[in-house]
Design a protein around this motif. Sequence first.
Motif, mmCIF file in Angstrom:
data_model
loop_
_atom_site.group_PDB
_atom_site.id
_atom_site.type_symbol
_atom_site.label_atom_id
_atom_site.label_comp_id
_atom_site.label_asym_id
_atom_site.label_seq_id
_atom_site.Cartn_x
_atom_site.Cartn_y
_atom_site.Cartn_z
ATOM 1 N N ARG A 101 32.224 17.066 -32.177
ATOM 2 C CA ARG A 101 32.556 17.888 -31.004
ATOM 3 C C ARG A 101 34.038 17.918 -30.679
ATOM 4 N N THR A 102 34.874 17.392 -31.556
ATOM 5 C CA THR A 102 36.310 17.458 -31.328
ATOM 6 C C THR A 102 36.860 18.707 -32.001
ATOM 7 N N SER A 103 38.047 19.120 -31.563
ATOM 8 C CA SER A 103 38.661 20.289 -32.191
ATOM 9 C C SER A 103 39.217 19.908 -33.556
ATOM 10 N N GLN A 104 39.280 20.896 -34.432
ATOM 11 C CA GLN A 104 39.832 20.726 -35.771
ATOM 12 C C GLN A 104 40.860 21.830 -35.983
ATOM 13 N N THR A 105 42.058 21.451 -36.390
ATOM 14 C CA THR A 105 43.143 22.413 -36.563
ATOM 15 C C THR A 105 43.429 22.607 -38.045
ATOM 16 N N TYR A 106 43.537 23.873 -38.444
ATOM 17 C CA TYR A 106 43.814 24.249 -39.832
ATOM 18 C C TYR A 106 45.010 25.185 -39.831
ATOM 19 N N ARG A 107 45.869 25.049 -40.842
ATOM 20 C CA ARG A 107 47.061 25.899 -40.951
ATOM 21 C C ARG A 107 47.125 26.534 -42.332
ATOM 22 N N LEU A 108 47.555 27.775 -42.345
ATOM 23 C CA LEU A 108 47.685 28.525 -43.587
ATOM 24 C C LEU A 108 48.966 29.346 -43.505
ATOM 25 N N THR A 109 49.729 29.348 -44.574
ATOM 26 C CA THR A 109 50.908 30.203 -44.679
ATOM 27 C C THR A 109 50.669 31.181 -45.815
ATOM 28 N N THR A 110 50.838 32.474 -45.518
ATOM 29 C CA THR A 110 50.678 33.501 -46.544
ATOM 30 C C THR A 110 51.984 34.281 -46.663
ATOM 31 N N GLU A 165 47.361 29.588 -37.590
ATOM 32 C CA GLU A 165 46.823 28.314 -37.110
ATOM 33 C C GLU A 165 45.470 28.601 -36.475
ATOM 34 N N THR A 166 44.462 27.906 -36.934
ATOM 35 C CA THR A 166 43.110 28.081 -36.417
ATOM 36 C C THR A 166 42.645 26.751 -35.846
ATOM 37 N N VAL A 167 42.308 26.756 -34.566
ATOM 38 C CA VAL A 167 41.772 25.567 -33.929
ATOM 39 C C VAL A 167 40.291 25.847 -33.670
ATOM 40 N N VAL A 168 39.451 25.183 -34.438
ATOM 41 C CA VAL A 168 38.006 25.336 -34.273
ATOM 42 C C VAL A 168 37.572 24.383 -33.175
ATOM 43 N N LEU A 169 37.034 24.941 -32.121
ATOM 44 C CA LEU A 169 36.567 24.175 -30.973
ATOM 45 C C LEU A 169 35.049 24.062 -31.029
ATOM 46 N N CYS A 170 34.488 23.134 -30.276
ATOM 47 C CA CYS A 170 33.032 22.995 -30.296
ATOM 48 C C CYS A 170 32.357 24.256 -29.756
ATOM 49 N N ASP A 171 33.028 24.986 -28.862
ATOM 50 C CA ASP A 171 32.415 26.169 -28.258
ATOM 51 C C ASP A 171 33.170 27.458 -28.562
ATOM 52 N N GLY A 172 34.045 27.453 -29.558
ATOM 53 C CA GLY A 172 34.793 28.673 -29.858
ATOM 54 C C GLY A 172 35.930 28.429 -30.823
ATOM 55 N N VAL A 173 36.968 29.236 -30.669
ATOM 56 C CA VAL A 173 38.101 29.165 -31.590
ATOM 57 C C VAL A 173 39.357 29.656 -30.877
ATOM 58 N N ARG A 174 40.485 29.075 -31.270
ATOM 59 C CA ARG A 174 41.803 29.560 -30.845
ATOM 60 C C ARG A 174 42.570 29.854 -32.124
ATOM 61 N N VAL A 175 43.107 31.069 -32.215
ATOM 62 C CA VAL A 175 43.852 31.494 -33.394
ATOM 63 C C VAL A 175 45.263 31.865 -32.953
ATOM 64 N N GLY A 200 64.631 30.327 -37.880
ATOM 65 C CA GLY A 200 65.157 30.711 -36.576
ATOM 66 C C GLY A 200 64.040 31.025 -35.604
ATOM 67 N N ALA A 201 64.406 31.760 -34.564
ATOM 68 C CA ALA A 201 63.437 32.092 -33.527
ATOM 69 C C ALA A 201 62.380 33.052 -34.049
ATOM 70 N N GLY A 202 61.217 32.950 -33.501
ATOM 71 C CA GLY A 202 60.117 33.846 -33.847
ATOM 72 C C GLY A 202 59.198 33.989 -32.656
ATOM 73 N N LYS A 203 58.016 34.464 -32.915
ATOM 74 C CA LYS A 203 57.036 34.596 -31.839
ATOM 75 C C LYS A 203 55.663 34.210 -32.363
ATOM 76 N N ASN A 204 54.757 34.013 -31.417
ATOM 77 C CA ASN A 204 53.360 33.802 -31.776
ATOM 78 C C ASN A 204 52.504 34.718 -30.933
ATOM 79 N N VAL A 205 51.437 35.187 -31.523
ATOM 80 C CA VAL A 205 50.419 35.957 -30.818
ATOM 81 C C VAL A 205 49.133 35.172 -31.014
ATOM 82 N N TRP A 206 48.417 34.919 -29.925
ATOM 83 C CA TRP A 206 47.238 34.071 -29.996
ATOM 84 C C TRP A 206 46.076 34.672 -29.214
ATOM 85 N N PHE A 207 44.882 34.210 -29.564
ATOM 86 C CA PHE A 207 43.692 34.566 -28.787
ATOM 87 C C PHE A 207 42.711 33.419 -28.835
#
Length: 137
Positions: free
Chosen positions: A7-16, A70-80, A127-134
């Motif tokens: 039931r803990t979150s799991q974080t995965y990272r991918l660079t393409t 970056e994908t954070v798999v949560l017990c009740d959902g996901v944060r990307v 350098g500087a960049g941005k992130n878009v998440w949901f």
Amino acid sequence: MDDQPNRTSQTYRLTTHNTPLSPKICRDTVAMLLTANSHRPDLTDTARTLVSEIVTNAVTHTGSPTIDLETVVLCDGVRVVVYDDHAAAEPLAALDVSRDSEHGRGLLLVQALADDWGVGPAARPRGAGKNVWFELR
């Protein structure tokens, strides 16, 4: 023995590389992670759609050589979170899209389907960049 999943979150990272294949690679990765963690098919389908939209925006509108997922798999959902090198955090302007426009509806879709979402600054190796998440729950 407890048959309950972790039931803990799991974080995965991918660079393409920033290529036309990036949206497919990222959406398939997120879908696989959610399926492997026994999330509902409807959550997985919605995540695939939203990942495709925000990665496509990064590919289309930035000169980033790579796209980081970056994908954070949560017990009740996901944060990307999708990171790129484009420092301007102005994709919110894309929410003003005319009915006849053939482009620019991706963030409207994210806004409509995500439980929460946003845009923020991000430090990148070049350098500087941005992130878009949901988030979906």
